[in-house]
Structures are given as structure tokens and as C-alpha cells.
Design an enzyme around this catalytic site. Structure first.
Site: not given
Length: 467
Positions: A12, A16, A238, A260
Site C-alpha cells: 500500500a 519492490r 500479498d 500495514t
């Protein structure tokens, strides 16, 4: 010649490109490219800039070429529930809303006019979150019905990026389950539910398992980035990828995928869709090899990230942790309260919660951070108790993976409140899990247990004793 696998892991706040390779039985990682991400205001709506994100994906591929480390395989994972609607020419319809957008307010009640919350959980096993795709689509039906008239397909965010790379549409299983529209029994869309909600059945494509070949790069992409590559579906959610990388070969491990969001749970081979499970707000999200991630969604480090953005100076997370550890304020907030989902000021929201609940109000940002860390620890302890009651299992340790595993103070707090040993790491678990699924596709490992053993042997895992 060394064989490279590429995980594009987009969270969020950042994305990468991580190259992975195997050498002497150990997994080596190299970060090739990193870029910022975040939701943006578009005419009063909270949205993702998918066009900019795809440019970043291609830029990272070019960096692989420049480094002379060309991946043979790649896959993309992101957050869950958000999607694009495509028309007959595969053009994006309307805005690409982010899950924090407020348009879903009240859409749960619209859904419950058609199907009760109890029946919905019994059919899907998914925790009620106001941003689940089922409620987002109800907002489309109520507020933008013309989009449904034009839509030919729905793709979740990582599926859309895979499509842009290959020209092939695949809907990946772990992300699809978070929509609250998939049956845990058939592992497919619940088309009867979709029909009852009057969503367009045609937009829901065939669901594919993690480890499915999507396609090779389109010619246009090959020319632009300078090489070809096979695209493989990882667990595109994820958290699904992070859980695949838990560093243990034992079944029924207890984990926290910490970032997050904090996703705390265990793995089941069959979903628990009982009323008692629903009352505890536990969810049965799809995992690799049709395992179920039986977990609770906890607000997580979003709260600390939000507080950090309000600081007058930019401090590292390590510094914030150290300052928070020196505070003695006893106040606790409910991390899962909707007031913390997208407040204008997280600091003021925490203060307001403490005041309304008759607790000591934090006087500065460090006390605010301490309240958040301690509240997370308390929430973890409560969640363990619920999971143990529902599964009948007892857990003596917690595996903390993801970026939050580097928060030493939070790891100590977690051990303190839960009374369990904490095993922290690896921090790049999401990218690692993404890579593992690609490697499983290429038969580098016999099964997931062998892949997890490789993680255990390849990375430092820090232990925090229970107190």
C-alpha cells in the site's frame, strides 16, 4: 548459469522488485528496484494510479536487464479486494478505487437486504470487512450502474498487471477468495450468490491456482524491457504469499503477517464457516495448494504509519519504537474500530477514543505510539484465544513475518501480552513466498514443506522469549 526468479511485491505504501536464486540449497535475494505507492484523491474519491504503477513495474524489469540478471520467471502480488472493470476493448472503466474509499459506507446493509450476514458467511467463510469486493460492487450497482452495463471482465489488481504483461486474463484464487464471492467448497465463484446480488455473471473469469502459467511477455513488452519472461501466478494476495514463506515445516503454525495490516491466524485444510466462527470475525481466505488461511484482519502498523506522517520531523520506525518503549501510559484502544480506518488525523483519533472511553489521553506523539503498540499486543492476545478455542489447538509460539517483524519493540510487546515465544522474520516474506511459488512451478522444490524448510535455513529468525 544462475537462474533468476523475480517477485514484484507491491504494498500500500511502496513496491519492490526482488530477484531470487538458489545456491547450495539456500535462497538468495537481491532488491533491484523500489518505488513509492499510495492512494490518491481523484475528484473526491480514494483511488490507485494503476497506469503509474505499471510504468514502475516495467522500469524494474529494465533494471534487471541493465544489471545483466534477467529473470526466467516472474509474478506480481499486491493487496487484496481492489479491482478494475474492463470493457469489450479491455479499457478500464471508471475509477480504480482503493479499499479506503468511503463509497462502500452502507453497502453492507444493501447486501444484507438480499442475503443475511449469517448465510453469506456460511457460503463464503469470509470475514466482514466493509471494503470487501462484494460491497465495492454493490456500490457500483447503486451509484454507477452504467459501468456494469459496459463491463466485460473484472480483474483484481495483480491479475490486471499480469494481463498487461502477457495479454492473458487469469483470475488468481487467493485474491479472489477475499472478494466474499467464492465458495470454499467448490473453490470457484458462487454464481448463485452473484445472481442473487444481480452482479453481471460474465465479468467473473475462471479462477486459477497459484503456480499456474499465465503466459510470456507480449511482443510490445519484450521490445520495451529488452527480454522475454514466463509469468507465473504466485499467491497474488500479498498475505497469501507471506504465509507461504513461514519458516517452519510444522503444520498448524500460528503466524502474524505483519505490515500495514496484521493478519493473524493459522492454516486449515477445510474452511470453518460456522456461526461461532463468524461471531469471532475470523476469516477463511484461500492459500497455496487450497489451504485456508484461518485468520483475523487486524488494523496493524497502518496506525503507526499514519502517526509517523503527522510528525513534524521524519523519524525512523526504530526511533519511534524506542521512544514508545519508554512510555508508561496504560491506555488501550480497539485497533479494529472503523474510526482508525482512514482518519484525517490518527493522533487525534487515538486521543478522542481514549477520552470517550474514560482512559488516560496521550499527551504527545510518543505516548500515542505506545498506546498503539500496546493495543496491538492486547489484540493479538485476544485473537490467539479465539483461534485456540475454534481450532482446539494450543500454540506455544508465534511466527511473525513481513516488514513488521523488524519492529523489535512490537515483537517484545507481542511476547509479553500473548505469553508465547515470538519468532520474527523474514522481513521480505511476501516477496519470498512469491518466489517460492514460482520455484515450485519449476520443480525446484517437491512441495511447500520443502520450500518452507529452505526459508528456515536461508534467513535469520530472531527469537523473543515469552514474559
Amino acid at each position: 548459469m544462475e537462474k533468476y526468479y523475480l517477485a514484484v511485491d507491491i504494498g500500500a505504501s511502496s513496491g519492490r522488485h526482488i530477484l531470487g536464486s538458489l545456491k547450495d540449497g539456500k535462497l538468495n535475494l537481491e532488491e533491484i528496484y523500489r518505488f513509492p505507492n499510495g492512494m490518491k484523491d481523484v475528484d473526491g474519491s480514494v483511488c490507485w494510479d494503476v497506469e503509474a504503477l505499471f510504468c514502475e513495474i516495467k522500469e524494474g524489469l529494465k533494471r534487471c536487464k541493465e544489471a545483466g540478471k534477467i529473470p526466467s520467471y516472474m509474478g506480481i502480488d499486491t493487496w487484496a479486494v481492489d479491482y478494475v472493470l474492463l470493457d469489450g476493448k479491455d479499457q478500464v472503466l471508471g475509477k480504480t478505487y482503493g479499499y479506503r474509499d468511503s463509497r462502500t459506507t452502507g453497502m453492507d446493509e444493501k447486501v444484507y437486504e438480499i442475503i443475511s450476514r449469517e448465510e453469506l458467511y456460511g457460503r463464503t467463510g469470509i470475514q466482514k470487512q466493509i471494503f470487501n469486493t462484494i460491497y465495492q460492487l454493490m456500490a457500483v450497482k447503486q451509484k454507477e450502474p452504467e459501468l456494469f452495463d459496459k463491463a466485460e471482465s473484472l480483474l483484481f489488481i495483480p491479475d490486471y498487471f499480469h494481463f498487461l504483461l502477457t495479454g492473458v486474463k487469469k483470475t488468481e484464487y487467493t485474491n479472489a477468495t477475499t472478494s466474499q464471492l467464492v465458495s470454499p467448497r467448490t473453490k470457484d465463484w458462487d454464481y448463485e450468490l452473484i445472481d442473487r446480488l444481480e452482479y453481471s455473471r460474465k465479468i467473473f473469469g475462471k479462477i486459477s491456482k497459484p503456480g499456474t502459467y499465465v503466459g510470456n511477455f507480449r511482443e510490445e513488452i519484450r521490445r520495451e524491457v529488452g527480454f522475454d519472461c514466463q509469468v507465473i501466478l504466485p499467491a497474488t494476495h500479498d498475505t497469501g504469499s507471506a504465509v507461504a514463506a513461514i519458516p517452519t515445516t510444522k503444520d498448524n503454525a500460528l503466524y502474524i503477517s505483519s505490515g500495514t495490516w496484521s493478519l493473524m491466524g493459522t492454516e486449515l485444510m477445510a474452511a470453518d464457516c460456522t456461526l461461532e466462527s463468524m461471531k469471532r470475525n475470523l476469516t477463511n481466505e484461500g492459500g497455496y495448494d487450497y489451504r485456508f488461511r484461518y485468520l483475523k484482519n487486524i488494523m496493524g502498523l497502518w496506525m503507526i504509519q499514519s502517526v509517523r506522517r503527522e510528525f513534524k520531523e521524519e523519524y525512523s520506525y526504530d526511533y519511534i519504537c524506542r521512544q514508545a518503549s519508554e512510555q508508561t501510559i496504560p491506555s488501550i484502544v480497539d485497533c479494529n474500530d472503523n474510526c482508525f480506518l482512514a482518519p484525517k488525523s490518527m493522533i487525534e483519533e487515538v486521543k478522542d477514543y481514549c477520552q470517550k472511553s474514560g482512559q488516560q489521553v496521550p499527551e504527545n506523539e510518543w505516548e500515542t505510539a505506545a498506546v498503539i503498540y500496546n493495543s496491538l499486543g492486547r489484540c493479538y492476545a485476544e485473537t490467539i484465544g479465539q483461534i485456540e478455542q475454534m481450532t482446539g489447538q494450543k500454540y506455544d509460539r508465534i511466527y511473525v513475518v513481513g516488514g513488521g517483524s523488524n519492529a523489535e519493540y512490537l515483537n517484545r510487546i507481542t511476547a509479553k501480552y500473548t505469553g508465547r515465544a515470538v519468532y520474527a522474520g523474514p522481513g521480505e516474506a511476501t516477496a519470498i513466498g512469491n518466489l517460492l511459488v514460482q520455484m515450485l512451478y519449476n520443480q525446484e522444490f517437491v512441495n511447500l514443506k520443502m520450500a518452507r524448510a529452505c526459508v528456515k535455513d536461508s534467513f535469520e529468525i530472531r527469537k523473543y522469549e515469552k514474559t
